[in-house]
Motif scaffolding. Structure first.
Motif, PDB file in Angstrom:
ATOM      1  N   GLY A 138     -48.573  -8.467 -17.929  1.00  0.00           N
ATOM      2  CA  GLY A 138     -48.989  -7.188 -17.388  1.00  0.00           C
ATOM      3  C   GLY A 138     -48.713  -7.034 -15.911  1.00  0.00           C
ATOM      4  O   GLY A 138     -49.372  -6.244 -15.229  1.00  0.00           O
ATOM      5  N   GLN A 139     -47.744  -7.798 -15.379  1.00  0.00           N
ATOM      6  CA  GLN A 139     -47.419  -7.729 -13.955  1.00  0.00           C
ATOM      7  C   GLN A 139     -46.228  -6.799 -13.775  1.00  0.00           C
ATOM      8  O   GLN A 139     -45.108  -7.149 -14.112  1.00  0.00           O
ATOM      9  CB  GLN A 139     -47.114  -9.122 -13.405  1.00  0.00           C
ATOM     10  N   ARG A 140     -46.489  -5.631 -13.244  1.00  0.00           N
ATOM     11  CA  ARG A 140     -45.446  -4.621 -13.102  1.00  0.00           C
ATOM     12  C   ARG A 140     -44.409  -5.074 -12.078  1.00  0.00           C
ATOM     13  O   ARG A 140     -44.756  -5.443 -10.950  1.00  0.00           O
ATOM     14  CB  ARG A 140     -46.062  -3.303 -12.668  1.00  0.00           C
ATOM     15  N   LEU A 188     -45.323 -18.266 -20.513  1.00  0.00           N
ATOM     16  CA  LEU A 188     -46.375 -18.603 -21.474  1.00  0.00           C
ATOM     17  C   LEU A 188     -47.323 -19.657 -20.917  1.00  0.00           C
ATOM     18  O   LEU A 188     -48.529 -19.634 -21.209  1.00  0.00           O
ATOM     19  CB  LEU A 188     -45.749 -19.096 -22.783  1.00  0.00           C
ATOM     20  N   THR A 189     -46.803 -20.597 -20.131  1.00  0.00           N
ATOM     21  CA  THR A 189     -47.678 -21.578 -19.492  1.00  0.00           C
ATOM     22  C   THR A 189     -48.680 -20.877 -18.594  1.00  0.00           C
ATOM     23  O   THR A 189     -49.864 -21.236 -18.544  1.00  0.00           O
ATOM     24  CB  THR A 189     -46.849 -22.582 -18.670  1.00  0.00           C
ATOM     25  N   LYS A 190     -48.225 -19.849 -17.883  1.00  0.00           N
ATOM     26  CA  LYS A 190     -49.126 -19.085 -17.024  1.00  0.00           C
ATOM     27  C   LYS A 190     -50.100 -18.266 -17.864  1.00  0.00           C
ATOM     28  O   LYS A 190     -51.288 -18.176 -17.536  1.00  0.00           O
ATOM     29  CB  LYS A 190     -48.296 -18.157 -16.122  1.00  0.00           C
ATOM     30  N   ALA A 198     -39.101  -9.940 -15.714  1.00  0.00           N
ATOM     31  CA  ALA A 198     -39.170  -9.086 -16.908  1.00  0.00           C
ATOM     32  C   ALA A 198     -40.218  -9.593 -17.892  1.00  0.00           C
ATOM     33  O   ALA A 198     -41.013  -8.812 -18.432  1.00  0.00           O
ATOM     34  CB  ALA A 198     -37.803  -9.026 -17.583  1.00  0.00           C
ATOM     35  N   LEU A 199     -40.242 -10.897 -18.139  1.00  0.00           N
ATOM     36  CA  LEU A 199     -41.201 -11.465 -19.090  1.00  0.00           C
ATOM     37  C   LEU A 199     -42.627 -11.361 -18.569  1.00  0.00           C
ATOM     38  O   LEU A 199     -43.570 -11.183 -19.353  1.00  0.00           O
ATOM     39  CB  LEU A 199     -40.847 -12.921 -19.379  1.00  0.00           C
ATOM     40  N   SER A 259     -37.593 -19.917 -18.838  1.00  0.00           N
ATOM     41  CA  SER A 259     -38.277 -18.740 -18.298  1.00  0.00           C
ATOM     42  C   SER A 259     -39.451 -18.331 -19.187  1.00  0.00           C
ATOM     43  O   SER A 259     -40.555 -18.060 -18.700  1.00  0.00           O
ATOM     44  CB  SER A 259     -37.286 -17.579 -18.159  1.00  0.00           C
ATOM     45  N   LEU A 260     -39.219 -18.281 -20.501  1.00  0.00           N
ATOM     46  CA  LEU A 260     -40.298 -17.931 -21.423  1.00  0.00           C
ATOM     47  C   LEU A 260     -41.386 -18.992 -21.398  1.00  0.00           C
ATOM     48  O   LEU A 260     -42.586 -18.668 -21.423  1.00  0.00           O
ATOM     49  CB  LEU A 260     -39.742 -17.779 -22.843  1.00  0.00           C
ATOM     50  N   GLY A 261     -41.000 -20.266 -21.331  1.00  0.00           N
ATOM     51  CA  GLY A 261     -41.993 -21.336 -21.260  1.00  0.00           C
ATOM     52  C   GLY A 261     -42.841 -21.241 -20.005  1.00  0.00           C
ATOM     53  O   GLY A 261     -44.058 -21.485 -20.044  1.00  0.00           O
TER      54      GLY A 261
END
Length: 327
Positions: free
Chosen positions: A113-115, A163-165, A106-107, A158-160
């Motif tokens: 932008g990865q559907r 964001l790292t990516k 989801a994130l 998960s958010l980290g």
């Protein structure tokens, strides 16, 4: 010579395998009810060690980015993880943590932008269901604080990861330095909180010292270097699909070392979760669509790679239509 994709996946997988030992080490060797101190001892020594090896400090906006990533991946994640481990059985914590791939899917849609694909979502659900079959039988009762801590820990990590990516790394900075920045920032964030909430450090016996050394060196310094290295070379979704290896490792250790039983249902769950982990590597692989000769004949250019992707030797496309979206 650059490592092949299977080699990168295998090395990255060593991180969650190592993390699968955390619960056993915490419950068998470490002082009870000290989640903040345990998180601090796991993060800060490892961060300072890697910082001494990398000998590179953040510059410009990366002071802020390193602080944010350190807070999400380390400073918030570690104490929440240990709090959940102290307050409820590791099985229940593992079940909550197994929703990580769904959160990353989801994130990644929102921030990268990865559907999401149906295959990725179904694979993530299968992995979570497989983990639940492995660990829920002996999970015990629910603890509200423990459940909330596990959910928050999973969301933070998960958010980290995403964001790292998204942010990548500065030019000339390798994964060792990026890992060092995050561990050090997270450890420094934890230090005053641990002192204020838990007071002075507890007295440590030999097993506790050995447990903290293991957590700091193998379970954190080495494992997180492999994890962030993998994030730089694989998609965020691919990396997070390796996460179920952590509770599976914990279940195997519980059976082999702690004398816990594994019944037919649990064995079936292990097979399902491991199969979903393998399937997740294919479900999340980047897909690049070549430009047809006819398109070139009409003067349309191929999509140019991201500037940051070019610097990292990758082929991510600026064409955000159709299947050019990286999954």
């Amino acid at each position: 010579m650059a490592a092949t994709r299977p080699t990168v996946i295998a090395l990255t997988a060593l991180a969650p395998v190592s993390w699968g030992t955390t619960y056993a080490v915490t419950t068998e060797f470490l002082p009870a009810d000290r989640p903040l101190f345990t998180g601090l001892m796991r993060a800060l020594p490892a961060g300072l060690l890697l910082l001494a090896l990398a000998r590179v400090l953040p510059r410009g906006v990366w002071w802020g980015k390193a602080a944010v990533l350190g807070a999400l991946n380390i400073g918030a994640f570690f104490p929440l993880l240990f709090l959940s481990a102290y307050r409820m059985p590791g099985g229940m914590a593992a079940v909550v943590g197994s929703i990580g791939p769904l959160l990353v899917v989801a994130l990644s849609a929102l921030l990268l932008g990865q559907r999401p694909t149906t295959r990725s979502v179904l694979t993530a659900v299968a992995a979570a269901f497989g983990v639940s079959l492995v660990v829920l039988e002996a999970a015990g009762g629910l603890d509200a604080i423990g459940v909330l801590a596990a959910v928050a820990a999973t969301a933070s990590m998960s958010l980290g990861t995403v964001l790292t990516k998204r942010w990548g790394r500065p030019d000339g900075v390798g994964p060792l330095a990026l890992t060092a920045w995050q561990l050090t920032a997270g450890g420094l964030l934890l230090a005053p909180v641990a002192l204020l909430v838990e007071g002075a450090p507890p007295a440590l016996d030999g097993p506790a010292v050995g447990g903290y050394l293991y957590l700091a060196l193998a379970n954190t310094a080495l494992a997180y270097w492999l994890w962030f290295r993998g994030i730089g070379r694989l998609s965020a979704t691919q990396v997070t699909f390796l996460g179920p290896l952590s509770p599976l490792t914990a279940a195997v250790i519980g059976w082999a070392v702690l004398g816990e039983a594994l019944g037919p249902v649990q064995l079936a769950g292990m097979a399902l979760a491991f199969g979903a982990t393998l399937a997740g590597q294919a479900a999340a692989r980047p897909r690049v669509v070549a430009v047809a000769p006819a398109a070139r004949a009409h003067g349309r250019r191929e999509a140019a790679p991201f500037s940051s992707a070019s610097k990292n030797g990758r082929k991510d496309s600026m064409d955000l239509t159709g299947q050019a979206l990286r999954r």
